[in-house]
Design an enzyme around this catalytic site. Sequence first.
Site, mmCIF file in Angstrom:
data_model
loop_
_atom_site.group_PDB
_atom_site.id
_atom_site.type_symbol
_atom_site.label_atom_id
_atom_site.label_comp_id
_atom_site.label_asym_id
_atom_site.label_seq_id
_atom_site.Cartn_x
_atom_site.Cartn_y
_atom_site.Cartn_z
ATOM 1 N N SER A 135 79.084 17.148 106.935
ATOM 2 C CA SER A 135 79.993 17.711 107.926
ATOM 3 C C SER A 135 81.134 18.393 107.183
ATOM 4 C CB SER A 135 80.518 16.574 108.814
ATOM 5 O OG SER A 135 81.472 17.051 109.730
ATOM 6 N N LYS A 161 76.807 21.022 108.690
ATOM 7 C CA LYS A 161 77.462 21.049 109.998
ATOM 8 C C LYS A 161 78.865 21.592 109.807
ATOM 9 C CE LYS A 161 79.550 17.253 112.583
ATOM 10 N NZ LYS A 161 79.304 15.918 113.179
ATOM 11 N N LEU A 162 79.182 22.641 110.561
ATOM 12 C CA LEU A 162 80.522 23.231 110.486
ATOM 13 C C LEU A 162 81.351 22.721 111.646
ATOM 14 C CD1 LEU A 162 79.711 26.999 109.747
ATOM 15 C CD2 LEU A 162 80.068 25.131 108.105
ATOM 16 N N LYS A 163 82.539 22.245 111.357
ATOM 17 C CA LYS A 163 83.483 21.910 112.416
ATOM 18 C C LYS A 163 84.027 23.230 112.963
ATOM 19 C CE LYS A 163 83.753 17.355 112.428
ATOM 20 N NZ LYS A 163 83.441 16.568 113.642
ATOM 21 N N ASP A 189 80.075 21.551 115.314
ATOM 22 C CA ASP A 189 80.660 20.438 116.078
ATOM 23 C C ASP A 189 82.059 20.829 116.524
ATOM 24 O OD1 ASP A 189 81.484 18.039 117.163
ATOM 25 O OD2 ASP A 189 81.306 16.872 115.304
ATOM 26 N N ASN A 191 84.032 18.902 118.720
ATOM 27 C CA ASN A 191 84.882 17.764 119.102
ATOM 28 C C ASN A 191 85.687 18.051 120.377
ATOM 29 O OD1 ASN A 191 84.900 17.214 115.754
ATOM 30 N ND2 ASN A 191 84.521 15.464 117.089
ATOM 31 N N GLU A 214 77.465 20.578 118.950
ATOM 32 C CA GLU A 214 77.847 19.204 119.261
ATOM 33 C C GLU A 214 79.144 19.166 120.059
ATOM 34 O OE1 GLU A 214 77.953 16.977 115.624
ATOM 35 O OE2 GLU A 214 78.918 15.237 116.514
ATOM 36 N N ASP A 239 78.145 13.802 121.423
ATOM 37 C CA ASP A 239 78.664 12.763 120.528
ATOM 38 C C ASP A 239 79.622 11.897 121.357
ATOM 39 O OD1 ASP A 239 80.189 11.302 118.695
ATOM 40 O OD2 ASP A 239 80.683 12.963 117.388
ATOM 41 N N LYS A 263 76.167 7.142 117.087
ATOM 42 C CA LYS A 263 77.133 6.479 116.193
ATOM 43 C C LYS A 263 77.248 5.048 116.691
ATOM 44 C CE LYS A 263 80.142 10.413 115.144
ATOM 45 N NZ LYS A 263 81.411 11.080 115.530
ATOM 46 N N GLY A 291 78.513 10.063 111.760
ATOM 47 C CA GLY A 291 79.318 9.291 110.821
ATOM 48 C C GLY A 291 80.772 9.338 111.222
HETATM 49 O O1 OSB Z 1 82.711 14.245 115.418
HETATM 50 O O2 OSB Z 1 81.169 13.690 114.080
HETATM 51 C C1 OSB Z 1 82.368 13.730 114.368
HETATM 52 C C2 OSB Z 1 84.383 12.360 111.415
HETATM 53 C C3 OSB Z 1 85.342 11.627 112.080
HETATM 54 C C4 OSB Z 1 85.360 11.625 113.449
HETATM 55 C C5 OSB Z 1 84.404 12.346 114.172
HETATM 56 C C6 OSB Z 1 83.418 13.072 113.510
HETATM 57 C C7 OSB Z 1 83.444 13.102 112.104
HETATM 58 C C8 OSB Z 1 82.514 13.914 111.326
HETATM 59 C C9 OSB Z 1 82.225 13.474 109.899
HETATM 60 O O3 OSB Z 1 82.009 14.937 111.708
HETATM 61 C C10 OSB Z 1 81.037 12.608 109.851
HETATM 62 C C11 OSB Z 1 80.895 11.932 108.511
HETATM 63 O O4 OSB Z 1 80.546 12.602 107.542
HETATM 64 O O5 OSB Z 1 81.121 10.696 108.425
HETATM 65 MG MG MG Z 2 80.956 14.882 116.399
#
Ligand code: OSB
Ligand code: MG
Length: 369
Positions: A135, A161-163, A189, A191, A214, A239, A263, A291
């Site tokens: 990520s 995976k690109l935020k 992703d 969020n 995501e 998620d 998760k 994760g």
């Molecule tokens: O949305 O998946 C998520 C990390 C912290 C909180 C939410 C997320 C994430 C990640 C990193 O995307 C996942 C990882 O490498 O542990």
């Molecule tokens: Mg996520």
Amino acid sequence: MKLHGFELVRLSMPLVAPFRTSFGVQTVRDVLLVRADTGDGVGWGECVAGGEPLYSSEYVDDAADVIRRFLAPRLLAADRLDPARVGPALAPVRGHRMAKAAVETAVLDAWLRGRGVPLAAYLGATRDRVPAGVSVGIMDSLPELLDAVAGYLAQGYLRIKLKIEPGWDVEPVRAVRERFGDDLLLQVDANAAYQPADTRQLARLDPYQLLLIEQPLDEDDLRGHAALARHLRTPICLDESITSARAAADAIALGACAVVNIKPGRVGGYLEARRIHDLCHAHGVPVWCGGMLETGVGRAANVALAALPAFTLPGDTSASSRYYAQDITPPFELAGGQLGVPSGPGIGVDPIPDTLRELTTSKEWLAAR
Ligand code: OSB
Ligand code: MG
């Protein structure tokens, strides 16, 4: 099994690089470990709650508080405790799934170690290694992002995976596709950073053959995700919205997602995570293991789960070095883009005592009375 007590261990773990998402920047992880003590053995669980209630409503201080005041006393009072009894014993306490997952995992680990059974075998794993994705946080510039992605690909990561967030979405995806080609397994992703009114902007991601997008919308907006899915070619993965097997069943029935990020911390533990896996497997919905920047303790258990059959997409199960210069367990390392599933009893790894001591900021013993 009868417990003598739980120990709450707090650690401060500096990240190797700041991790920026649509909800904030993280530079240090404030970790809460739960150690279950049976008198002749121990078990470990890691709480995935963040320092602030930004990813979800839970945060690490409230997780410690609810464990201390409401969860631990219920389990420490039980004379015959086993992993399957933890969920029902904690059910009167509403919510707090990340806190519940940490204590359930500690009990499960202690119980499995007592029986010499690896977590992966107990859960029904069918593989001994799992493909690793990574990520990648939001960066200040495209060149910085391309350098970061190039570095991860050189290390062997099999999926990127690109935020994303409004203002950092189509351009970074286009730049990564252009530089690394159409064969790269790529996903994004958000969020929960978008609104239903952003549907047209999100549809601009459609030409880039993303594996999935995501959590574009709010956690409780299943109908919004179902409506969005009808306008996008990119599959939607949830998620934050998937807080339980029931939530997963609702999301699938509504057409709110075509893929699920599992998760264990978010859904209350590995037993509920396995129920979501089974449900998705029955519906032909692919899953992958998310994760939460876990240490080796949480990572070991996630890797065991990710070895179940419906985990057909690479997870955010990266190597220890992606997060920490010094992990608290022997580091998880990539071999051919994969992580090995621990084969020892329980979660199969132990914190290294000296390292744990160096990183510990506080400890609290919760005794059975
Ligand atoms: O949305 O998946 C998520 C990390 C912290 C909180 C939410 C997320 C994430 C990640 C990193 O995307 C996942 C990882 O490498 O542990
Ligand atoms: Mg996520």
